[in-house]
Scaffold this active site. Structure first.
Site, PDB file in Angstrom:
ATOM      1  N   GLU A 231      10.127  15.725  15.096  1.00  0.00           N
ATOM      2  CA  GLU A 231      10.283  16.154  13.721  1.00  0.00           C
ATOM      3  C   GLU A 231      10.145  16.929  13.005  1.00  0.00           C
ATOM      4  O   GLU A 231       8.404  16.423  12.819  1.00  0.00           O
ATOM      5  CB  GLU A 231       9.985  14.149  13.517  1.00  0.00           C
ATOM      6  CG  GLU A 231      10.471  13.637  12.156  1.00  0.00           C
ATOM      7  CD  GLU A 231      10.357  12.378  11.684  1.00  0.00           C
ATOM      8  OE1 GLU A 231       9.460  12.313  12.242  1.00  0.00           O
ATOM      9  OE2 GLU A 231      11.067  11.622  11.507  1.00  0.00           O
TER      10      GLU A 231
ATOM     11  N   CYS B  74      13.745  10.219   7.141  1.00  0.00           N
ATOM     12  CA  CYS B  74      13.452   9.592   8.617  1.00  0.00           C
ATOM     13  C   CYS B  74      15.108  10.187   9.459  1.00  0.00           C
ATOM     14  O   CYS B  74      15.465   9.980  10.795  1.00  0.00           O
ATOM     15  CB  CYS B  74      13.488   8.397   9.567  1.00  0.00           C
ATOM     16  SG  CYS B  74      13.814   6.991   7.577  1.00  0.00           S
TER      17      CYS B  74
ATOM     18  N   GLU C 153       8.872   1.176  11.208  1.00  0.00           N
ATOM     19  CA  GLU C 153       9.906   1.254  11.389  1.00  0.00           C
ATOM     20  C   GLU C 153       9.456   3.250  11.197  1.00  0.00           C
ATOM     21  O   GLU C 153       8.487   3.244  10.400  1.00  0.00           O
ATOM     22  CB  GLU C 153      10.980   1.659   9.586  1.00  0.00           C
ATOM     23  CG  GLU C 153      11.450   0.338   9.248  1.00  0.00           C
ATOM     24  CD  GLU C 153      13.112   0.478  10.283  1.00  0.00           C
ATOM     25  OE1 GLU C 153      13.301   1.431  11.379  1.00  0.00           O
ATOM     26  OE2 GLU C 153      13.452  -1.054   9.592  1.00  0.00           O
TER      27      GLU C 153
ATOM     28  N   LYS D 236       0.781  -1.402   0.122  1.00  0.00           N
ATOM     29  CA  LYS D 236      -0.125  -0.354   0.062  1.00  0.00           C
ATOM     30  C   LYS D 236       0.815   1.060   0.280  1.00  0.00           C
ATOM     31  O   LYS D 236       1.588   1.630   0.979  1.00  0.00           O
ATOM     32  CB  LYS D 236      -1.101  -0.106   1.342  1.00  0.00           C
ATOM     33  CG  LYS D 236      -2.241   0.533   1.361  1.00  0.00           C
ATOM     34  CD  LYS D 236      -1.665   2.063   0.817  1.00  0.00           C
ATOM     35  CE  LYS D 236      -1.679   2.372   1.979  1.00  0.00           C
ATOM     36  NZ  LYS D 236      -1.212   4.553   1.879  1.00  0.00           N
TER      37      LYS D 236
HETATM   38  P1  TAP Z   1       2.190   8.441   7.928  1.00  0.00           P
HETATM   39  O1  TAP Z   1       1.449   8.937   7.500  1.00  0.00           O
HETATM   40  O2  TAP Z   1       2.527   7.000   9.279  1.00  0.00           O
HETATM   41  O3  TAP Z   1       1.977   7.687   6.631  1.00  0.00           O
HETATM   42  C1  TAP Z   1       2.399   6.403   6.179  1.00  0.00           C
HETATM   43  C2  TAP Z   1       1.859   5.219   5.427  1.00  0.00           C
HETATM   44  O4  TAP Z   1       0.635   4.383   6.351  1.00  0.00           O
HETATM   45  C3  TAP Z   1       1.252   5.864   4.249  1.00  0.00           C
HETATM   46  O5  TAP Z   1       0.446   4.636   3.904  1.00  0.00           O
HETATM   47  C4  TAP Z   1      -0.669   5.906   5.241  1.00  0.00           C
HETATM   48  O6  TAP Z   1      -1.506   5.893   4.059  1.00  0.00           O
HETATM   49  C5  TAP Z   1      -0.217   5.015   5.981  1.00  0.00           C
HETATM   50  N1  TAP Z   1      -1.538   5.101   7.109  1.00  0.00           N
HETATM   51  C6  TAP Z   1      -2.058   6.735   7.188  1.00  0.00           C
HETATM   52  N2  TAP Z   1      -2.671   6.008   8.063  1.00  0.00           N
HETATM   53  C7  TAP Z   1      -3.159   4.593   8.674  1.00  0.00           C
HETATM   54  C8  TAP Z   1      -3.987   3.730   8.723  1.00  0.00           C
HETATM   55  N3  TAP Z   1      -5.237   3.813  10.135  1.00  0.00           N
HETATM   56  N4  TAP Z   1      -3.568   2.093   8.580  1.00  0.00           N
HETATM   57  C9  TAP Z   1      -3.101   1.544   8.150  1.00  0.00           C
HETATM   58  N5  TAP Z   1      -2.440   2.619   7.080  1.00  0.00           N
HETATM   59  C10 TAP Z   1      -2.203   4.332   7.687  1.00  0.00           C
HETATM   60  O7  TAP Z   1       2.754   8.721   7.436  1.00  0.00           O
HETATM   61  P2  TAP Z   1       4.374   9.584   6.813  1.00  0.00           P
HETATM   62  O8  TAP Z   1       3.474  11.333   6.921  1.00  0.00           O
HETATM   63  O9  TAP Z   1       3.691   9.080   5.315  1.00  0.00           O
HETATM   64  O10 TAP Z   1       5.595   9.643   6.924  1.00  0.00           O
HETATM   65  C11 TAP Z   1       6.797  10.374   7.251  1.00  0.00           C
HETATM   66  C12 TAP Z   1       6.749   9.650   8.471  1.00  0.00           C
HETATM   67  O11 TAP Z   1       7.191   8.383   8.576  1.00  0.00           O
HETATM   68  C13 TAP Z   1       8.068  10.428   9.663  1.00  0.00           C
HETATM   69  O12 TAP Z   1       7.860  10.046  11.081  1.00  0.00           O
HETATM   70  C14 TAP Z   1       9.063   9.441   9.043  1.00  0.00           C
HETATM   71  O13 TAP Z   1      10.308   9.745   9.727  1.00  0.00           O
HETATM   72  C15 TAP Z   1       8.658   8.278   8.904  1.00  0.00           C
HETATM   73  N6  TAP Z   1       9.713   7.333   7.947  1.00  0.00           N
HETATM   74  C16 TAP Z   1      10.414   6.535   9.242  1.00  0.00           C
HETATM   75  C17 TAP Z   1      11.167   6.029   8.493  1.00  0.00           C
HETATM   76  C18 TAP Z   1      11.827   4.854   8.488  1.00  0.00           C
HETATM   77  S1  TAP Z   1      12.636   3.202   7.482  1.00  0.00           S
HETATM   78  N7  TAP Z   1      12.051   4.430  10.042  1.00  0.00           N
HETATM   79  C19 TAP Z   1      11.463   5.855   6.516  1.00  0.00           C
HETATM   80  C20 TAP Z   1      10.318   6.754   5.947  1.00  0.00           C
HETATM   81  C21 TAP Z   1       9.824   7.542   6.934  1.00  0.00           C
HETATM   82  P3  TAP Z   1      -2.079   7.409   2.982  1.00  0.00           P
HETATM   83  O14 TAP Z   1      -0.978   7.889   2.160  1.00  0.00           O
HETATM   84  O15 TAP Z   1      -3.285   7.390   2.798  1.00  0.00           O
HETATM   85  O16 TAP Z   1      -1.902   8.534   4.526  1.00  0.00           O
END
Ligand code: TAP
Length: 454
Positions: free
Chosen positions: A356, A263, A229, A154
């Site tokens: 963050e 991240c 992650e 997804k």
């Molecule tokens: P999120 O808002 O948490 O979204 C991540 C993924 O989860 C998206 O595909 C999102 O879909 C999905 N999602 C959202 N709500 C959900 C739910 N209730 N059930 C299942 N899936 C759901 O994060 P983001 O804003 O995309 O990414 C940024 C964050 O990711 C930052 O905090 C960053 O640090 C972290 N990150 C961590 C890493 C590692 S490797 N530690 C790497 C990259 C990013 P939608 O697109 O529809 O919202």
């Protein structure tokens, strides 16, 4: 079926409309994955390896197309996007070597022998964020497939295009239908369904700590396997005995790569007080030299932020009266641009220091000695990454052991390589991805005692 618009963050124009997967369609895809996995686990290790190598070759043959899609969809500079597409190929190739090397153990026991098998979990759901759509997809996809699982990915709603294309390339490489599927759509619909559906045996979630907590609670209902992650707020620690020129020259790339939407971004620079002035003098031209602009140009080093709302959230950390010590450049006109920004001095309780930001904003904070540096680095709920700059081998090892984070670099600004383990301490996550042991996270160990007595 409803569609959603995928926008180009550098132009604010629509790239494509994509059909969002409904919960019913997700259920049907899970059903197909369950059926496909029964056959996939029976494919001989050599043939599974061959199919993964063909998949890698398909990705390699379409590397430029994937890179251009990522430039348009995510605003990544084209040089970075090419590297990301190459990483998908490399990760597939690396784990293509795994099926033929996956072996259990034989353990001597009284009255017989004991053998272990590594069994695939079944169907694995990958929930991928928007910041690195290709690499993060590949980190879960490749070892999960190599271990004999079916995978449903997804992608983030804002960045589905490269994942969709990679799904087509998998079929082109000969992977059987249903073994790898990509379901674009909302996290709250498709992602949630993967978490809630009992036939999905494992979730790999990369994203925010906040959503990660909800996913963990959802998986608990089924005692579902889970890799998380999550977020980071990593320290870049510069000691007075370091190569200050190199530390300052690379510090912008340790945090402003991918416009800070990383991240592992080293978003808190900690500098020993005796070299603070010299470090800031050197940091200024380094920050102002970061080339921010059209991601399609080869010389561009930093593109736009992913969306208008994300830019608003980043800008909230730099209000009118913020202590801006250094500011780089950003284009005018359309696009969700934000200039590289250095804040100093900042209070240790200020949101820019503690939260963050996930944008091109970094703070600089002085420290007096090693103990204080370690204390500051660890004073965060996160523990993903970080750097240590010092000329002393002993100090490098002492501090690396003391900093509570999963991925550190000494005298370097980067620590992520697909052949070394990756993952977070504390609220940065659970479990390890990448490296030689990644298949352990996608298999169950089965223990079988065989009696030898007649
Ligand atoms: P999120 O808002 O948490 O979204 C991540 C993924 O989860 C998206 O595909 C999102 O879909 C999905 N999602 C959202 N709500 C959900 C739910 N209730 N059930 C299942 N899936 C759901 O994060 P983001 O804003 O995309 O990414 C940024 C964050 O990711 C930052 O905090 C960053 O640090 C972290 N990150 C961590 C890493 C590692 S490797 N530690 C790497 C990259 C990013 P939608 O697109 O529809 O919202």
């Amino acid at each position: 079926m409803s569609t959603f618009a995928v926008l180009n963050p550098a132009t604010e124009q629509q790239v494509r409309a994509v059909a969002g997967t409904t919960a019913e369609e997700a259920d049907a895809a899970i059903g197909r994955a369950v059926a496909a996995q029964r056959a996939w686990r029976e494919v001989s290790p050599g043939d599974r390896a061959g199919l993964l190598r063909s998949f890698a070759a398909q990705v390699d043959a379409h590397r430029e197309e994937l890179a251009q899609l990522e430039v348009a969809n995510s605003g990544h500079p084209v040089g970075a996007a090419r590297w990301e597409a190459g990483q998908v190929r490399d990760v597939l190739q690396y784990y293509a070597a795994a099926p033929e090397r996956q072996a259990g153990r034989q353990i001597p026991v009284a009255g017989g022998i004991d053998v272990t098998f590594c069994e695939p979990i079944g169907v694995v759901g990958l929930i991928v964020p928007w910041n690195f759509p290709m690499p993060i997809l590949s980190w879960g996809m490749a070892p999960a497939l190599a271990a004999g699982n079916a995978v449903i990915a997804k992608p983030a709603e804002m960045t589905p295009l490269t994942a969709l294309r990679i799904g087509e390339l998998a079929l082109g490489a000969g992977l059987p239908e249903g073994v790898f599927q990509v379901l674009p759509g909302k996290g709250s619909v498709v992602g949630q369904r993967l978490v809630d559906h009992p036939a999905v045996g494992k979730i790999v979630f990369t994203g925010s700590t906040e959503v990660g907590r909800q996913i963990m609670a959802g998986c608990a209902q089924h005692v579902k396997r889970l890799t998380l992650e999550l977020g980071g707020k990593s320290a870049n620690i510069v000691f007075a005995d370091a190569d200050i020129e190199k530390a300052a020259a690379t510090a912008p790339y340790a945090v402003f790569d991918n416009a800070g939407q990383d991240c592992c971004a080293r978003s808190r620079i900690l500098v020993q007080r005796s070299v603070l002035d010299r470090f800031m003098e050197l940091l200024e031209p380094a920050v102002q030299g970061v080339k921010v602009g059209d991601p399609a140009l080869a010389e561009t080093e930093m593109g736009p932020l992913i969306s208008a709302s994300h830019r608003e959230s980043v800008a909230a950390y730099v209000p009118e009266n913020a202590p801006v010590a250094i500011r780089g450049s950003a284009p005018d006109g359309p696009g969700w641009w934000f200039p590289p920004t250095v804040l100093a001095p900042v209070g240790l309780d200020s949101p820019a220091y503690t939260q963050e930001i996930f944008g091109p904003v970094v703070t600089v904070t002085p420290f007096d000695d090693e103990a204080e540096a370690i204390g500051l680095a660890n004073d965060t709920p996160y523990g993903l990454s970080g750097s240590i700059w010092t000329g002393s081998v002993g100090r490098a090892i002492r501090v690396a052991r003391a900093v509570q984070a999963g991925n550190l670099s000494v005298n370097s600004h980067s620590s992520v390589r697909y052949w070394t383990p990756f993952g977070g301490f504390k609220q940065s996550g659970l479990g390890r991805e990448l490296g030689p042991d990644a298949l352990d996270a996608f298999t169950e160990t089965k223990n079988v005692f065989i009696a030898t007595a007649d």
